[in-house]
Design an enzyme around this catalytic site. Structure first.
Site, PDB file in Angstrom:
ATOM      1  N   ASP A 133       9.211 -40.662   8.481  1.00 54.24           N
ATOM      2  CA  ASP A 133       8.414 -40.404   9.703  1.00 54.24           C
ATOM      3  C   ASP A 133       9.230 -40.292  10.999  1.00 54.24           C
ATOM      4  OD1 ASP A 133       6.458 -40.752   7.814  1.00 54.24           O
ATOM      5  OD2 ASP A 133       5.428 -42.404   8.793  1.00 54.24           O
ATOM      6  N   HIS A 160      -1.980 -36.572   9.627  1.00 51.83           N
ATOM      7  CA  HIS A 160      -3.402 -36.923   9.669  1.00 51.83           C
ATOM      8  C   HIS A 160      -4.271 -35.739  10.086  1.00 51.83           C
ATOM      9  CE1 HIS A 160      -2.271 -41.076   9.197  1.00 51.83           C
ATOM     10  NE2 HIS A 160      -1.653 -41.139  10.357  1.00 51.83           N
ATOM     11  N   HIS A 174      -9.020 -38.801  12.171  1.00 54.39           N
ATOM     12  CA  HIS A 174      -8.674 -39.696  11.059  1.00 54.39           C
ATOM     13  C   HIS A 174      -9.228 -41.110  11.304  1.00 54.39           C
ATOM     14  CE1 HIS A 174      -5.956 -42.079   8.392  1.00 54.39           C
ATOM     15  NE2 HIS A 174      -6.229 -41.062   7.594  1.00 54.39           N
ATOM     16  N   HIS A 203      -2.466 -39.814  16.515  1.00 55.25           N
ATOM     17  CA  HIS A 203      -1.042 -39.472  16.376  1.00 55.25           C
ATOM     18  C   HIS A 203      -0.839 -38.611  15.141  1.00 55.25           C
ATOM     19  CE1 HIS A 203      -1.564 -42.887  13.664  1.00 55.25           C
ATOM     20  NE2 HIS A 203      -0.560 -42.375  12.966  1.00 55.25           N
ATOM     21  N   LYS A 216       1.708 -37.755   4.050  1.00 52.97           N
ATOM     22  CA  LYS A 216       0.835 -38.896   3.744  1.00 52.97           C
ATOM     23  C   LYS A 216      -0.143 -39.128   4.883  1.00 52.97           C
ATOM     24  CE  LYS A 216       4.252 -42.086   5.542  1.00 52.97           C
ATOM     25  NZ  LYS A 216       3.479 -42.507   6.710  1.00 52.97           N
ATOM     26  N   CYS A 265       5.649 -48.121   8.213  1.00 53.54           N
ATOM     27  CA  CYS A 265       5.855 -47.151   7.134  1.00 53.54           C
ATOM     28  C   CYS A 265       7.153 -47.352   6.357  1.00 53.54           C
ATOM     29  CB  CYS A 265       5.722 -45.740   7.683  1.00 53.54           C
ATOM     30  SG  CYS A 265       4.007 -45.417   8.162  1.00 53.54           S
TER      31      CYS A 265
HETATM   32  C1  VGL Z   1       3.136 -45.427  11.163  1.00 52.44           C
HETATM   33  C2  VGL Z   1       1.373 -46.483  12.171  1.00 52.44           C
HETATM   34  C3  VGL Z   1       0.532 -45.433  11.854  1.00 52.44           C
HETATM   35  C4  VGL Z   1       4.591 -45.459  10.801  1.00 52.44           C
HETATM   36  C5  VGL Z   1       2.302 -44.378  10.822  1.00 52.44           C
HETATM   37  O1  VGL Z   1       5.176 -44.379  10.551  1.00 52.44           O
HETATM   38  O2  VGL Z   1       5.169 -46.573  10.783  1.00 52.44           O
HETATM   39  N1  VGL Z   1       2.652 -46.480  11.824  1.00 52.44           N
HETATM   40  N2  VGL Z   1       0.998 -44.382  11.170  1.00 52.44           N
HETATM   41 ZN    ZN Z   2      -0.233 -42.695  10.948  1.00 54.19          ZN
END
Ligand code: VGL
Ligand code: ZN
Length: 199
Positions: free
Chosen positions: A10, A50, A54, A83, A108, A153
Site C-alpha cells: 500500500d 475501495h 465503502h 481513501h 484488496k 496492513c
Molecule cells: C490501511 C487503514 C485502512 C493500511 C488501509 O494500508 O494500513 N489502513 N486501509
Molecule cells: Zn483501506
C-alpha cells in the site's frame, strides 16, 4: 529459483503526506523501498482499492467520525476517512515508487461490505485474496514485508502469512505506522509472538 519475495504494501498517495489517510512520513520510505525492489528476486505489490461508499468509510455511518470504532458482521472495525477509491489519484502508487519490476499486484478491500487490511485474508479472516495460493504455487516461501502502515496492513499481512506457514520478516526501516491508540506497540508484540522477524 529463489524462494524469497518482497511484498510492498500500500505505498499509495492517500497513505502519504497530503493524502486522505496520511501516515506520518509515509513517503520517506520510498527511496529504501525502491532499493529493496531493485535488489529483490521477486516483488509483489498490494494496493488498497475501495469502491466509492465503502463500509469502512466513516462517511457511510451517520454520527460517526474517522477513527471511531464500529461493529461489523465480522467484528470490530475502525472507521476511516474516505481513501484509496478505485480509479482516483489517491489510490495510485506514490509517483516515485519504482514498481516496474513487480510481478503481481494484489488489490484488496474491493468488496463493499468487508474491509481488508491483510494481503492474504479480508477482515472476516475467512475470505482469501488468493495471495497465499499464488505464493505457494510459485514456491515463494520466504517473505519480506515493507510499506504502509506497519500497525495495520503491513502487520496483519505479516501475521496472516506467518499463520499460513510462510517464513516472514518485517523491515521496520522500510515501514511507517499510523500509531493510533497504542496500535503500533500492540502490533509489534503480536508479530513477535507469531514468530515474525522484526528488523
Ligand atoms: C490501511 C487503514 C485502512 C493500511 C488501509 O494500508 O494500513 N489502513 N486501509
Ligand atoms: Zn483501506
Amino acid at each position: 529459483m529463489s524462494d524469497q519475495c518482497l511484498i510492498v504494501v500500500d505505498v499509495q498517495n492517500d497513505f502519504c503526506p497530503g493524502g486522505a489517510l496520511a501516515v506520518p512520513e509515509g513517503d520517506a520510505i520510498v527511496p529504501l523501498v525502491n532499493q529493496m525492489i531493485r535488489a529483490a528476486d521477486h516483488t509483489i505489490l498490494t494496493q488498497d482499492w475501495h469502491p466509492e461508499g465503502h463500509s469502512s468509510f466513516a462517511s457511510q455511518h451517520p454520527g460517526k467520525k474517522p477513527m471511531d470504532l464500529t461493529e461489523m458482521d465480522y467484528g470490530p472495525q475502525v472507521l476511516w476517512p474516505d481513501h484509496c477509491v478505485q480509479g482516483f489519484k489517491g489510490a495510485e502508487f506514490h509517483p516515485d515508487l519504482d514498481w516496474t519490476k513487480a510481478e503481481m499486484i494484489v488489490r484488496k478491500g474491493f468488496r463493499k461490505t468487508i474491509d481488508s487490511y491483510s494481503a492474504l485474508f479480508e477482515n472476516d479472516h475467512k475470505t482469501p485474496t488468493g495471495l497465499a495460493g499464488y505464493l505457494r504455487e510459485r514456491e515463494l516461501s520466504r517473505l519480506t514485508f515493507v510499506g504502509l502502515a506497519t500497525d495495520f496492513c503491513v502487520g496483519y499481512s505479516a501475521l496472516d502469512a506467518a499463520a499460513q506457514g510462510f517464513e516472514v520478516t518485517v523491515r521496520l526501516d522500510a515501514c511507517r505506522a499510523i500509531d493510533f491508540d497504542g496500535s503500533l506497540d500492540a502490533m509489534l508484540s503480536q508479530l513477535k509472538q507469531a514468530g515474525v522477524t522484526v528488523g
